[in-house]
Design an enzyme around this catalytic site. Structure first.
Site, PDB file in Angstrom:
ATOM      1  CD  GLU A 104      -2.799   0.857   2.360  1.00 25.38           C
ATOM      2  OE1 GLU A 104      -3.146  -0.574   2.449  1.00 25.38           O
ATOM      3  OE2 GLU A 104      -3.945   1.618   2.699  1.00 25.38           O
ATOM      4  CG  ASP A 110      -2.021  -0.534   5.506  1.00 18.20           C
ATOM      5  OD1 ASP A 110      -0.586  -1.671   5.356  1.00 18.20           O
ATOM      6  OD2 ASP A 110      -2.221  -0.018   6.103  1.00 18.20           O
ATOM      7  CE1 TYR A 135      -1.803  -0.733   8.987  1.00 12.53           C
ATOM      8  CE2 TYR A 135      -3.870  -1.246   9.528  1.00 12.53           C
ATOM      9  CZ  TYR A 135      -3.271  -1.128   9.162  1.00 12.53           C
ATOM     10  OH  TYR A 135      -4.318  -0.495   7.945  1.00 12.53           O
TER      11      TYR A 135
END
Lengths: 613, 184
Positions: free
Chosen positions: A8, A113, A329
């Site tokens: 991404e 993601d 994340y």
């Protein structure tokens, strides 16, 4: 076999390439100055040794747009609810790079993601790849499931690919179309009307968003609550006794009442007695719980509370730390860790730090606790935790240092014992009424030693009462108090409200707040040490205006409508509803509301004028 | 039966007395004295128009909205204002000779929390009959109610007119009363 991997963001592409390529990576420039292509080879469990090219996008590469005949000024605003839309390539060089690299690839692997938005970006990547190579089909795409950039985790993701989740893709497509059609129609309407009345500059835009307005609504509601506050008197009974030369205050177990006569009657009955009795004396251990594993929203709330850092700054700093592989994340709703988590491995990495290293070391040598599990699980990412160690001094800026330190300390706190204290409560009976006094003794600080943000301290100790003891009431008074006005909205409160009402996601909450700030619908105001958010006159006027329009059973300034949409999107993800059905329903509601707003736009501009004059 | 007279003014200066004969009342109004009028008004507004309620507090964020309340078979659970045993109610009572008096809860009374009505924040419709028994405590002209000294009999067919008058448009009436008491 040649595999094209697409992440991404460029930083993720670089990090994953370095892990999979084992240091043997060849970098090529692309036509986009932001995007690099990394060539290496990797032995995939499913396909054996492969040539790999890893590249990335920068967020979405395709966007929705109206056809030329429906551009601003070319059609009535209301037409935007039904007109055809086209998908436009937003970043042509990035798109072309993928088409070109895909031409010689046998396989596409998506490394966006792992959230709903990432799933959709994966689908955009597929479109770019498919344009360059028609043999690449949805069903053959590999999708890497990962939540941080730790080496073994990434290798496991490469060897256990899953499929792109087309239900999530459909949900995002639905959300994007609703947001686009509602956003553009209302924005054009508002902007033109406000410009006409000189309420905004001729170049300014007055945007409407299905999340922006409820966000603004929270702030306006609070502002009005503060402004329309009327203090009210309440009454209560307050008792003091003397024991061993110290005075102890007792609180009425009934609290207080907004009725003087009621309290007076009860008070009169107490006054018949000069003495009270200690009817109960209770000492019991109390626990101050260690925190839950960290979610995005909690991170943002705490950064706002402890560091006065805006939600956007906190998330930006966390993203940077994630992109550099220091933390997992940071966009997650999950407040638990997977059972497979290697806690000791993380302590091991953190033990070198001069501030919390010795604490991490203690957890290693004396054993740690399993973190408490929260009840939220977005099934995509674990709670936020440190991945690799970095010395604070090596980080780019103060925000990143604060966020990293916070994430590490929170993680270590999660793995620690709860703090323990002993609380003593004495219950005094005076007449028919009960009063209590308590004292707290903190015995073991445990997690509080590393989680330095939270305070829990011993209070003044109670004198040594005994159960059944008769004690003279040295002072028993009926007192009057007044309700105090609420404070204006803080950013941490706003985040919590948006989260609880499903306005935006962990990832977008910060953007919505930022957006209405740049639109000058709200302003931040410093009062003493605290920062509050208040509506501007324009923001106030817009909400008041929309509230004056009497819609049928809905409100454009309250969170209910958006919350229902969020729920329906989740139904699409779960497979209980289909996109077309949800979209048609939502569109109808907004379309009706638009027609009403369009017809009565004077009501909105009038409200703005009234306030801004 | 028991339609005796009770004049609060007879007891206004007396710190403590007992009711000398059982008396039947109608419940004319119920007020929550544990809550400020502003907060009470907000409770009522939820029933008036959920889209008009301020949403700037977490406790308001997951409240049911009116669509769910209309459906009587819908067992969405009572709202917190009603279940809270820590709440104290003050009742306005009227005997059958048009004398008014206030009564307070000495302890939480079940009938006020029974949710026979779910169209308002109150647990019951107004206008129901309450028999206050001989011996009930009176302080400064107000009655203190407990489980033993009173008996809620619900709405009586003979009081139909009264019940209708009290309950029709109650939500708006309460909002208006609270507003004017607050000077808004």
């Amino acid at each position: 076999m040649r595999v094209l991997c697409v992440a991404e963001k460029p930083s993720i592409a670089r990090a994953v390439a370095n892990i999979l390529g084992g240091g043997n990576v060849n970098m090529r420039e692309s036509n986009s100055k932001y995007i690099k292509n990394y060539d290496f080879s990797f032995n995939f469990a499913e396909a054996g040794n492969c040539e790999v090219t890893m590249t990335s996008v920068v967020g979405h590469i395709i966007r929705l747009e109206t056809k030329p005949e429906n551009r601003w000024g070319m059609c009535s605003h209301g037409k935007l609810f039904d007109c055809d839309l086209v998908e436009l390539v937003d970043k042509q060089d990035v798109f072309d790079n993928i088409s070109k690299e895909a031409a010689t690839a046998n396989k596409l692997m998506i490394w966006t993601d792992c959230d709903r938005e990432g799933e959709y970006i994966g689908f955009e990547i597929f479109k770019a790849a498919n344009k360059g190579n028609r043999r690449i089909q949805i069903a053959d795409i590999w999708r890497g499931k990962f939540s941080h950039l730790e080496r073994n985790h990434i290798i496991r993701a490469a060897n256990n690919p899953i499929r792109l989740d087309m239900k999530s893709v459909a949900a995002v497509a639905c959300r994007m179309e609703v947001d686009f059609r509602v956003g553009t129609s209302f924005t054009r309407l508002l902007t033109e009307s406000l410009r006409q009345h000189n309420l905004i500059e001729s170049k300014e835009v007055a945007s409407y968003g299905t999340c922006q307005f409820p966000t603004l609504g929270f702030i306006v509601d609070r502002y009005k609550r503060v402004k329309s506050f009327v203090p009210e008197a309440f009454w209560f009974i307050d008792v003091e006794v003397m024991k061993d030369g110290t005075k102890s205050g007792f609180n009425w177990t009934k609290g207080h009442f907004f009725d003087r006569l009621y309290v007076l009657c009860l008070y009169e009955r107490c006054l018949k007695h000069d003495f009270g009795t200690i009817v109960k004396l209770e000492s019991k251990p109390t626990t101050n719980w260690r925190p839950l594993p960290l979610t995005t929203v909690e991170l943002q709330k705490d950064c706002s509370r402890y560091f006065k850092m805006s939600a956007k700054r906190a998330l930006d700093a966390a993203e940077k730390l994630y992109n550099n592989g220091y933390i997992s994340y940071p966009r997650t709703e999950t407040d638990k860790y997977p059972p497979t988590m290697d806690f000791r491995g993380i302590f091991e990495k953190q033990k070198q730090d001069s501030r919390w290293g010795s604490y991490a070391n203690d957890l290693l040598s004396s054993g740690h606790q399993m973190p408490r599990n929260g009840s939220h699980d977005d099934k995509a990412h674990p709670a936020i935790h440190p991945v690799n160690y970095v010395n604070l001094a090596a980080l780019d800026n103060q925000d990143q240092r604060k966020v990293y330190e916070y994430v590490v300390r929170r993680f270590l706190a999660c793995c620690s014992k709860d703090a323990v204290g002993m609380s003593t409560t004495a219950t005094l009976k005076w007449g028919d009424e009960l009063f209590t006094a308590s004292g707290l003794m903190v015995l073991e600080r445990n997690y509080l030693d590393v989680f330095i943000y939270k305070k829990w301290e011993s209070s003044k100790q109670l004198p040594s009462f005994t159960e059944g003891e008769q004690i003279k009431i040295s002072s028993g008074k009926m007192k009057e108090g007044k309700t105090a006005p609420p404070n204006h909205m803080t950013e941490s409160e706003l985040i919590a409200l948006m989260d609880a009402n499903g306005i935006g996601t962990d990832a977008t909450i910060a953007e919505h707040i930022e957006k209405i700030l740049t639109r000058r619908y709200i302003a931040k105001q410093k009062v003493g040490k605290n920062e509050y958010i208040v509506p501007s006159k324009l923001g106030m006027g817009l909400i008041e205006g929309f509230d004056k329009l009497e819609f049928e059973n809905i409100s454009l300034s309250k969170p209910f409508l958006r919350r229902e949409l969020e729920k329906s999107l989740q139904d699409i993800v779960n497979g209980t509803k289909i996109k077309a059905e949800v979209f048609a329903q939502v569109k109808e509601v907004y379309k009706k509301a638009f027609a009403k707003s369009n017809e009565n736009i004077r009501v909105i501009t009038n409200e703005c004028q009234k306030l801004m004059r | 039966m028991n339609k005796t007279t009770f004049k609060a003014s007879d007891f206004a200066r007396i710190e403590r007395a007992e009711l000398n004969q059982s008396t039947l009342f109608n419940i004319m109004r119920i007020e929550n004295i544990s809550k400020s009028k502003l907060n009470q008004m907000e409770d009522w507004q939820h029933y008036h128009d959920p889209n008009s309620v301020s949403v700037d507090r977490i406790k308001n964020s997951n409240r049911t909205i009116i669509r769910e309340i209309k459906d009587s078979s819908d067992d969405n659970g009572p709202r917190d204002a009603n279940t809270n045993v820590n709440v104290t109610y003050k009742l306005l009572l009227r005997d059958f000779h048009n004398n008014y008096t206030f009564a307070y809860e000495q302890e939480p009374l079940n009938f006020l929390r029974s949710h026979r009505s779910n169209a308002t924040p109150l647990g019951i419709d107004l206008g129901g009959r309450l028999l206050v028994k001989q011996g009930a405590t009176i302080s400064r002209g107000v009655i203190f109610l407990d489980h033993k000294n009173c008996d809620y009999q619900g709405s009586h067919p003979e009081d139909e007119q009264l019940t209708r008058t009290l309950n029709d448009g109650l939500v708006q009436k309460e909002i208006d009363i609270l507003k004017s008491e607050l000077g808004l």
